[in-house]
Design a protein around this motif. Sequence first.
Motif, short mmCIF file in Angstrom:
data_model
loop_
_atom_site.label_atom_id
_atom_site.label_comp_id
_atom_site.label_asym_id
_atom_site.label_seq_id
_atom_site.Cartn_x
_atom_site.Cartn_y
_atom_site.Cartn_z
N ASP A 16 49.67 33.49 42.15
CA ASP A 16 50.02 33.32 43.55
C ASP A 16 48.84 32.65 44.23
O ASP A 16 47.86 33.30 44.58
N PRO A 17 48.91 31.33 44.43
CA PRO A 17 47.75 30.61 44.97
C PRO A 17 47.44 30.96 46.42
O PRO A 17 46.36 30.60 46.91
N SER A 18 48.37 31.67 47.12
CA SER A 18 48.09 32.02 48.51
C SER A 18 47.09 33.16 48.65
O SER A 18 46.56 33.40 49.73
N CYS A 19 46.83 33.90 47.58
CA CYS A 19 46.04 35.13 47.66
C CYS A 19 44.54 34.85 47.67
O CYS A 19 44.01 34.22 46.75
N THR A 20 43.87 35.34 48.70
CA THR A 20 42.41 35.29 48.75
C THR A 20 41.81 36.42 47.94
O THR A 20 40.81 36.25 47.24
N ARG A 21 42.42 37.63 48.08
CA ARG A 21 42.00 38.81 47.33
C ARG A 21 43.25 39.51 46.79
O ARG A 21 44.34 39.40 47.37
N VAL A 22 43.09 40.28 45.72
CA VAL A 22 44.22 40.91 45.03
C VAL A 22 43.85 42.35 44.69
O VAL A 22 42.70 42.65 44.33
N ALA A 23 44.84 43.23 44.81
CA ALA A 23 44.71 44.61 44.31
C ALA A 23 45.87 44.88 43.37
O ALA A 23 46.97 44.32 43.53
N ALA A 24 45.66 45.76 42.40
CA ALA A 24 46.69 46.08 41.42
C ALA A 24 46.47 47.48 40.87
O ALA A 24 45.32 47.92 40.74
N PRO A 25 47.55 48.19 40.56
CA PRO A 25 47.38 49.47 39.86
C PRO A 25 46.59 49.24 38.58
O PRO A 25 46.82 48.28 37.84
N GLY A 26 45.62 50.09 38.33
CA GLY A 26 44.78 49.91 37.16
C GLY A 26 43.55 49.07 37.41
O GLY A 26 42.71 48.90 36.51
N ALA A 76 35.47 46.08 41.55
CA ALA A 76 35.69 44.75 40.98
C ALA A 76 35.58 43.69 42.07
O ALA A 76 35.35 43.98 43.24
N ALA A 77 35.80 42.43 41.68
CA ALA A 77 35.64 41.31 42.60
C ALA A 77 36.87 41.07 43.47
O ALA A 77 36.80 40.31 44.44
N GLY A 78 38.00 41.70 43.14
CA GLY A 78 39.21 41.49 43.93
C GLY A 78 39.91 40.19 43.62
O GLY A 78 40.67 39.68 44.46
N THR A 79 39.72 39.66 42.44
CA THR A 79 40.39 38.43 42.02
C THR A 79 41.63 38.78 41.19
O THR A 79 41.87 39.96 40.88
N GLU A 80 42.40 37.77 40.83
CA GLU A 80 43.58 38.03 39.99
C GLU A 80 43.18 38.66 38.66
O GLU A 80 43.84 39.58 38.17
N LEU A 98 41.39 46.54 49.51
CA LEU A 98 41.86 45.17 49.69
C LEU A 98 41.76 44.75 51.16
O LEU A 98 41.18 43.70 51.47
N VAL A 99 42.31 45.55 52.08
CA VAL A 99 42.32 45.12 53.48
C VAL A 99 40.91 45.10 54.06
O VAL A 99 40.61 44.29 54.94
N ASP A 100 40.04 45.97 53.57
CA ASP A 100 38.65 45.97 54.06
C ASP A 100 37.90 44.71 53.64
O ASP A 100 36.89 44.36 54.26
N SER A 101 38.38 44.03 52.61
CA SER A 101 37.69 42.83 52.11
C SER A 101 38.11 41.56 52.84
O SER A 101 37.51 40.51 52.62
N VAL A 138 44.26 36.12 52.91
CA VAL A 138 45.54 36.70 52.49
C VAL A 138 45.25 37.69 51.38
O VAL A 138 44.72 37.32 50.33
N GLY A 139 45.60 38.94 51.61
CA GLY A 139 45.44 39.98 50.61
C GLY A 139 46.76 40.29 49.96
O GLY A 139 47.76 40.55 50.65
N CYS A 140 46.83 40.30 48.63
CA CYS A 140 48.08 40.48 47.89
C CYS A 140 48.03 41.76 47.05
O CYS A 140 47.05 42.01 46.34
N LEU A 141 49.12 42.52 47.15
CA LEU A 141 49.28 43.74 46.36
C LEU A 141 50.23 43.46 45.19
O LEU A 141 51.37 43.04 45.42
N ARG A 142 49.75 43.72 43.98
CA ARG A 142 50.62 43.56 42.82
C ARG A 142 51.66 44.67 42.78
O ARG A 142 51.54 45.71 43.42
N GLN A 143 52.71 44.45 42.00
CA GLN A 143 53.81 45.40 41.88
C GLN A 143 53.29 46.81 41.57
O GLN A 143 52.41 47.00 40.73
N GLY A 144 53.83 47.81 42.32
CA GLY A 144 53.46 49.19 42.08
C GLY A 144 53.43 49.97 43.38
O GLY A 144 53.72 49.44 44.46
N THR A 145 53.08 51.25 43.29
CA THR A 145 53.01 52.12 44.46
C THR A 145 51.57 52.51 44.73
O THR A 145 50.86 52.99 43.83
#
Length: 470
Positions: free
Chosen positions: A33-43, A48-52, A62-65, A71-78
């Motif tokens: 997802d090229p729109s994402c500046t930072r990424v979070a994911a379960p696991g 970490a650096a907050g990259t894909e 994520l939001v604090d970064s 644009v902060g992106c959350l990967r699939q999960g809860t």
Amino acid sequence: MQRVPSVRRIATLAALSAAALAGAGASTSSASDPSCTRVAAPGGSDSAAGTESAPFATAQRLVDSLGSGDVGCLRQGTYSENVTINHGGSSDSSRVVVKSYDAERATISGRLYVPDRSNYVTIEQLNLDGHDSPTCSAGSTCTRLPSPTVDGDHIVFQDNDVTNRHTAICFNLGAAGYGRAVGDVIQRNRIHDCGRIPSSNHDHGIYLAYSDNTKVLDNVIFDNADRGVQLYPDAQGTLIKGNVIDGNGEGVIFSGAGGSASNDNVVENNVITNSTIRHDVESWYPDIVGTGNVARNNCVHGGAGGAFGSAYGFQIQDNLNVDPHYVDRGGKDFRLAADSPCAGVLAGASVPAQPDFRPDKQEVPPPTTSGGSTTTVTVTQATFGHYRHHRRWRLRVAGRIRGAGGAHVGYVQVRRFGRWQRVGTHRLHRRFRFGVRAARPRLGDAAVTMVRIVVPGLGRSRAVPAGYRR
């Protein structure tokens, strides 16, 4: 911010069941997802650096970064956590955006809070479940805090699924002492199953408490315990347009209390139906009465108490009372069938001027005001007494109305224990004198009881101290 055309978007949104929306993107996409500046994911890891390839673990990290334009992106999960957006963007063109990763759907399970210091934030394409928000303080009218709670300005919520599975208020905009929400937008969301069952009369889908110029556009708002949209006590300049509002305790309410009243709010081109407790559109102004409010060009139908309630504090213009013919209301598919008489309403067209649907009951007659004069309500005398022929305490009130002819319904209020309480209702003419039953007045070292009269549509008198007669 550009608005997506109403009909196409709401038709697509209404077609999705809550379950289907919650499960959207059930398989994790391998595409980036090229729109994402930072990424979070379960696991992931919050160190970490907050990259894909090296994502954060939590939504809060994520939001604090994020900074302006990120644009902060959350990967699939809860993400089972309470999230506070601690800082925002700098303008509409440089917002902070929090969203699901492309072609996936993430869920935040907990309270989402946007405080007054955080402006220009967009929350989109997420499932927001406030079921496990923190508990309210003892003595509150709530059991859990609202989510999302929004005190910031120029905040946009779009394309989200919002619920709390019947525990509390969902959207709450503005709070005394915390911040006034200005210029916020709630659009293209599904907002449902908010509030305790059975109804507590306090839990709503959208609660506009202290807000200016909010836009509520193209949402599907359904099955909430109390109001679908509540304007109380101080919502100003709201536009509620293009929504399907179905199966709530009440649909939309214009209201106020004490020294505050909601004014200049427009409810137009909505389908508002099947309220389960009272009316589809109603008002409640026990003190100052709102002005400039209007409900127009809506389809309104099927409320338990009728389509419209007491029509004071707002105007009713050119609405239709017809069944909208949803495709599958039981399945929560709120698209309109091909033969729906409400299709033009939802598309933004004006309904025919006739028949104009009027209230089911007119609880407070509209005032007749003398041309150009200022209307005033005055209490000249208020006396508590224990009168032998009544054998109980009564409050006798005298006064006058200037600048308005005819008869008007007035509410008698007394101030006890720090708040105003209604003790009676009476029909008032230009000069009035009457008595109402009242509890024994507070005497001795207690504060003097104050008395006033509120006349919906005209205003209220100044409070005067009550006399005492044995």
